[in-house]
Enzyme design. Structure first.
Site, PDB file in Angstrom:
ATOM      1  N   GLU A 148       0.797  -1.237   0.000  1.00  0.00           N
ATOM      2  CA  GLU A 148       0.000   0.000   0.000  1.00  0.00           C
ATOM      3  C   GLU A 148       0.824   1.278   0.000  1.00  0.00           C
ATOM      4  O   GLU A 148       1.664   1.499   0.866  1.00  0.00           O
ATOM      5  CB  GLU A 148      -0.940   0.011   1.221  1.00  0.00           C
ATOM      6  CG  GLU A 148      -1.868   1.227   1.246  1.00  0.00           C
ATOM      7  CD  GLU A 148      -3.008   1.115   2.243  1.00  0.00           C
ATOM      8  OE1 GLU A 148      -3.124   0.074   2.918  1.00  0.00           O
ATOM      9  OE2 GLU A 148      -3.782   2.089   2.353  1.00  0.00           O
TER      10      GLU A 148
ATOM     11  N   LYS B 195      -8.815  -0.671   0.653  1.00  0.00           N
ATOM     12  CA  LYS B 195      -9.818  -1.232   1.569  1.00  0.00           C
ATOM     13  C   LYS B 195     -10.643  -2.226   0.786  1.00  0.00           C
ATOM     14  O   LYS B 195     -10.931  -2.012  -0.385  1.00  0.00           O
ATOM     15  CB  LYS B 195     -10.753  -0.152   2.121  1.00  0.00           C
ATOM     16  CG  LYS B 195     -10.253   0.515   3.376  1.00  0.00           C
ATOM     17  CD  LYS B 195     -10.337  -0.387   4.574  1.00  0.00           C
ATOM     18  CE  LYS B 195      -9.263   0.005   5.570  1.00  0.00           C
ATOM     19  NZ  LYS B 195      -8.890  -1.094   6.438  1.00  0.00           N
TER      20      LYS B 195
END
Lengths: 420, 177
Positions: free
Chosen positions: A229, A245
């Site tokens: 990420e 997410k």
């Protein structure tokens, strides 16, 4: 006397693939203190890796550190800074007290004598000293590849499934009271480390590639980060964040699975919430009207997980720099929950462990308008021959406690497999 | 004209801040809720109360703001604070919704809006009128005499397609232009 590092000497090694780069990293790490950022195979647009060799100056971030001290260190010359902020530093920034024992400094910034960049199958080694470059090439050429097999080790976790699930149920009550809308709950794993931390890191980098691998020698131990990420990137003032997410674990990938994830109301809501939060967090340092959501609900594959992410962008305000942005947006909202401060207060109360580097950020800063950073998830910390690693998941109102537990464990899998 | 946006330690405050400046061009300062009681509030011409965690009863200092009788616009918790100040009630929703959109009845239209909604105004205060609804949930309120209004939803969210128009209308209706 002002020392100018001009990095005038450089040498280029052609036809140098990622595997060779990892061997280079291991060789140089035996020769001198070496930190690394590595982007594995298969990530569009994330092809650059860097090796930072022979740190010559470092700056520890403490509770007392002022942003201008950070600026003074980073901007003292043109050399790129590699650094990290621990999640616990985020607690300090938000004024949340913690009496948990901390095993890593709050943050560290480092500058080096040698920078080796890898891109497009090419390694460029830069320094202001030709002798040092020669010594590095020699260390690489003399290196004998070892095949250290990882010994199997018992791994313990600080929460049982039942404990994790009962905390999820507790969080859902907080959500129903409006104290939080989404909260990230993590658990901590511990095991003995019989191999060199760098060996474990390099093995994982090869077997489980992800875009934001990092290995950093901190003052207290070694950071082993295998993150997929990005947190914040700034290129000439153009800001981009890519919050992740929404997770789906698969054993065999088919394209229909992407749709299953993007059609899920629960996973979409999790991501949308964090997109609104990231818009907020970068807006504090961006020009009014510049903050946009460019791509919503994109899918990436990492290990055996499908992950959904979005691109949020903005333009850095002319009177702000990357340090304003990084410190005001820290810690990343995808690993706290929303709203950030109250969620962090609840995390502090719910989790038995200090997060340390986990959920902090690892970053490089070139100048006041250029930086890149990751969120330190899928990340462990090695100290005194003991490795701690962490995994968690985002809890929302309609979370099913057992599914959240399984999702967290699946994120720890690549570490767990290494010790089987 | 100058506005004050009071931040209840929320994570959407600056989305609202940018939207207000972009639409009105009015200089808008931001302070944390904790700083409100020591701040010179009377220097502003209007106030915006941000969303935030928890129940209105956790934010007693807002009574100072209502004594000034200048325009107040509240979002989410901000709207619930207006309702609570006038003795309305705020309680748990049976089905909470966060990070999703709903099609609500807004004035004479149907609008798609983003919600972050655990609590709702289960009893609307006598002095307030409901100007938007979703089923039994009041989605926008306006004071019958004073320039106070609020929305339960999030005009500043990237998920609300007509967020700019709605915020503009609401601010206009209480004299912030």
């Amino acid at each position: 006397m002002e020392i100018k590092y001009s990095m005038i000497c450089s040498i280029v090694l052609e036809s140098f693939n990622k595997k060779e780069f990892l061997t280079f990293v291991k060789a140089i790490a035996e020769y001198s203190e070496t930190d690394v950022l590595f982007s594995g195979e298969g990530y569009n647009g994330e092809d650059k890796s860097s090796c930072f060799i022979m740190p010559s100056e470092s700056f520890e971030i403490t509770q007392e550190t002022k942003l201008d001290d950070v600026r003074k260190f980073i901007y003292m010359d043109d050399r790129e800074v590699l650094g990290f902020l621990s999640y616990d530093y985020g607690l300090e920034l938000k004024g949340i007290t913690s009496d948990k024992e901390r095993d890593i400094e709050l943050g560290l910034l480092k500058k080096y004598l040698v920078y080796a960049r890898h891109e497009n199958n090419k390694l460029t080694i830069e320094s202001d000293s030709p002798e040092i470059i020669d010594s590095i090439i020699e260390a690489y050429e003399c290196y004998e590849i070892k095949d250290d097999n990882l010994e199997s080790c018992d791994v313990s976790c600080n929460m049982t499934a039942a404990e994790y699930e009962s905390k999820v149920a507790e969080i859902i009550e907080y959500i129903r009271d409006g104290q939080t809308y989404q909260l990230n709950l993590s658990m901590m794993f511990e095991t003995e480390m019989e191999v060199e931390p760098m060996e474990l890191w390099a093995k994982m980098a090869e077997s489980h590639p992800a875009p934001f691998y990092a290995f950093i020698n901190s003052l207290e131990g070694e950071i082993i980060s295998t993150s997929p990420e990005r947190f914040l990137r700034v290129e000439d003032g153009h800001v981009k964040s890519q919050p992740i997410k929404g997770t789906y674990r698969f054993s065999e990938y088919t394209p229909e699975l992407d749709k299953m994830l993007t059609d899920s109301r629960k996973e979409t809501a999790e991501l949308s919430m964090i997109v609104d939060l990231i818009r907020n967090d970068i807006s504090e340092s961006c020009e009014v009207g510049s903050v946009k959501v460019d791509n919503h609900k994109y899918i990436m594959k990492v290990d055996n997980l499908l992950q959904m992410y979005s691109d949020v962008s903005g333009e850095l305000n002319s009177d702000k720099d990357v340090i304003d942005l990084l410190f005001s947006a820290f810690p990343g909202g995808s690993v706290t929950g929303c709203p950030k401060k109250r969620s962090m207060e609840l995390i502090e109360q719910l989790e038995p462990h200090a997060r340390g580097i986990y959920c902090g950020s690892i970053f490089t800063i070139k100048d006041s308008k250029n930086m890149d950073s990751s969120i330190a998830i899928r990340t462990g910390f090695c100290k005194d021959e003991e490795l701690k690693f962490f995994a968690g998941s985002g809890i929302v109102a309609d979370s099913e406690p057992h599914k959240e537990y399984l999702e967290s464990v699946s994120k720890a899998e690549k570490f767990l497999e290494s010790f089987k | 004209m100058a506005l004050l946006l009071i931040d209840n330690n929320d994570s959407f405050t600056y989305n609202l801040h940018h939207q207000i400046i972009r639409l009105t061009g009015i200089e808008t300062s931001v302070i944390f809720y904790d700083a409100m009681k020591d701040h010179n509030l009377s220097q502003y011409d209007g106030y915006i109360i941000s969303p935030g965690p928890g129940h209105p009863s956790e934010y007693p200092d807002y009574s100072i703001l209502f004594k000034l009788e200048k325009p107040i616009f509240g979002v989410c918790l901000g709207m619930q604070l207006i309702n609570s100040y006038y003795d309305g009630e705020v309680s748990r929703l049976s089905e909470c919704r966060h990070g999703v959109t709903l099609n609500i009845e807004y004035m004479d239209d149907i609008e798609e809006v983003a919600v972050y909604n655990s609590l709702y105004c289960n009893k609307v205060a006598d002095g307030l009128e409901v100007i938007a609804n979703y089923k039994n949930i009041p989605m926008a309120l306006r004071h019958k005499q004073l320039p106070y209004a609020g929305v339960q939803f999030h005009s500043e969210s990237f998920m609300t397609p007509n967020g700019d128009k709605i915020l503009n209308d609401m601010l206009n209706s209480i004299g912030i232009v």
